[in-house]
Design a protein around this motif. Structure first.
Motif, short mmCIF file in Angstrom:
data_model
loop_
_atom_site.label_atom_id
_atom_site.label_comp_id
_atom_site.label_asym_id
_atom_site.label_seq_id
_atom_site.Cartn_x
_atom_site.Cartn_y
_atom_site.Cartn_z
N MET A 58 0.84 -1.20 0.00
CA MET A 58 0.00 0.00 0.00
C MET A 58 0.88 1.26 0.00
O MET A 58 1.97 1.25 0.59
CB MET A 58 -0.90 0.01 1.23
N ASP A 59 0.37 2.31 -0.65
CA ASP A 59 1.06 3.61 -0.65
C ASP A 59 2.56 3.42 -0.91
O ASP A 59 3.41 3.82 -0.09
CB ASP A 59 0.82 4.32 0.69
N SER A 60 2.89 2.79 -2.00
CA SER A 60 4.30 2.45 -2.26
C SER A 60 5.17 3.71 -2.35
O SER A 60 4.73 4.78 -2.79
CB SER A 60 4.41 1.62 -3.54
N GLN A 61 6.41 3.55 -1.90
CA GLN A 61 7.38 4.64 -1.85
C GLN A 61 8.63 4.25 -2.65
O GLN A 61 8.92 3.06 -2.81
CB GLN A 61 7.77 4.91 -0.40
N PRO A 62 9.40 5.24 -3.11
CA PRO A 62 10.64 4.92 -3.84
C PRO A 62 11.56 3.99 -3.04
O PRO A 62 12.26 3.16 -3.63
CB PRO A 62 11.27 6.29 -4.07
N GLY A 63 11.56 4.11 -1.73
CA GLY A 63 12.37 3.25 -0.88
C GLY A 63 11.95 1.80 -0.88
O GLY A 63 12.69 0.93 -0.39
N ASP A 64 10.77 1.51 -1.45
CA ASP A 64 10.30 0.12 -1.58
C ASP A 64 10.91 -0.56 -2.81
O ASP A 64 10.72 -1.77 -3.00
CB ASP A 64 8.78 0.06 -1.69
N SER A 65 11.59 0.22 -3.65
CA SER A 65 12.20 -0.35 -4.85
C SER A 65 13.23 -1.40 -4.44
O SER A 65 14.21 -1.11 -3.73
CB SER A 65 12.86 0.74 -5.69
N ALA A 66 13.01 -2.62 -4.87
CA ALA A 66 13.83 -3.75 -4.44
C ALA A 66 13.36 -4.97 -5.23
O ALA A 66 12.44 -4.89 -6.04
CB ALA A 66 13.66 -4.01 -2.94
N THR A 67 14.01 -6.10 -4.96
CA THR A 67 13.54 -7.37 -5.51
C THR A 67 12.79 -8.11 -4.42
O THR A 67 13.25 -8.19 -3.28
CB THR A 67 14.72 -8.23 -6.01
#
Lengths: 111, 113
Positions: free
Chosen positions: A78-87
């Protein structure tokens, strides 16, 4: 034999969007389904896990939905953030034995 | 220690040489796992230790691969006569026992040239 199939292979969403990653398994004996997050150069880190006696589990912005009859489970952010960028990797195991991992999904959240 | 420690973090070796990869698990964790991660791929199970015993070594790809664990602590993964296809990140994880999530180390990146 690939026992856990994960899709999509990669995913791009805008900040605030809700990326959804899906996994399907074959072995009905599996009873533990975790999701791991991996940043470049780091080992995977446990995000959230579910057992088949519940259909949904939430921890913060992360939700697992589980469909036992379809042998599928998914991760929603939910409410994804740039810091969630990952595998992101889904996995499954039987009675706490070795984890079988999906092939991974590369998520990019655009700001 | 606070987490799972692996050494070296990077290893470049010539084809045909032997390498040893080390894993220091979280203190008190009885279960220890080795996985291999090829570039852009998922995690491939290699071997599982419960204490110093290895009840499941079904993922070791060939007899060139072996692993041991001593003192219910440190584990060493040895690859003999390395081949280029052995190039990958080797990840170690530990857990308090069966049924618990793993804590992974940062891995050893092995490059065979």
């Amino acid at each position: 034999q690939q026992q856990v199939k994960q899709s999509p292979q990669s995913l791009i969403v805008q900040k605030g969007g809700i990326p959804i990653i899906n996994c399907a398994y074959e072995n009905t004996a599996f009873d533990y389904f975790p999701w791991y997050q991996q940043f470049p150069g780091k080992g995977p880190a446990l995000l959230i896990a579910i057992r088949p006696d519940v259909s949904e589990k939430k921890e913060g912005r992360f939700t697992i939905s589980f469909n036992k009859s379809a042998k599928q489970f998914s991760l929603h952010i939910m409410d994804s953030q740039p810091g969630d960028s990952a595998t992101y990797f889904c996995a499954a195991s039987k009675s706490g034995n070795k984890l079988v991992f999906g092939a991974g999904t590369i998520l990019r959240v655009k700001s | 220690g606070a987490g799972v420690s692996q050494s070296p973090s990077n290893k470049v070796t010539e084809k045909g040489k032997d390498v040893e990869l080390r894993c220091d698990p979280i203190s008190g964790h009885t279960a220890l796992y080795w996985y291999r991660q090829r570039l852009g791929q998922g995690l491939e199970f290699l071997i599982y230790f419960q204490g110093n015993s290895a009840p499941d070594k079904s993922g070791l790809p060939s007899d060139r691969f072996s692993a041991e664990r001593t003192g219910e602590s440190v584990s060493t993964l040895t690859i003999q006569r390395t081949q280029q296809e052995d190039s990958a990140v080797y990840l170690c994880a530990s857990s308090p026992g069966q049924g618990f999530g793993y804590t992974f180390g940062s891995g050893t990146r092995l490059t065979v040239v």
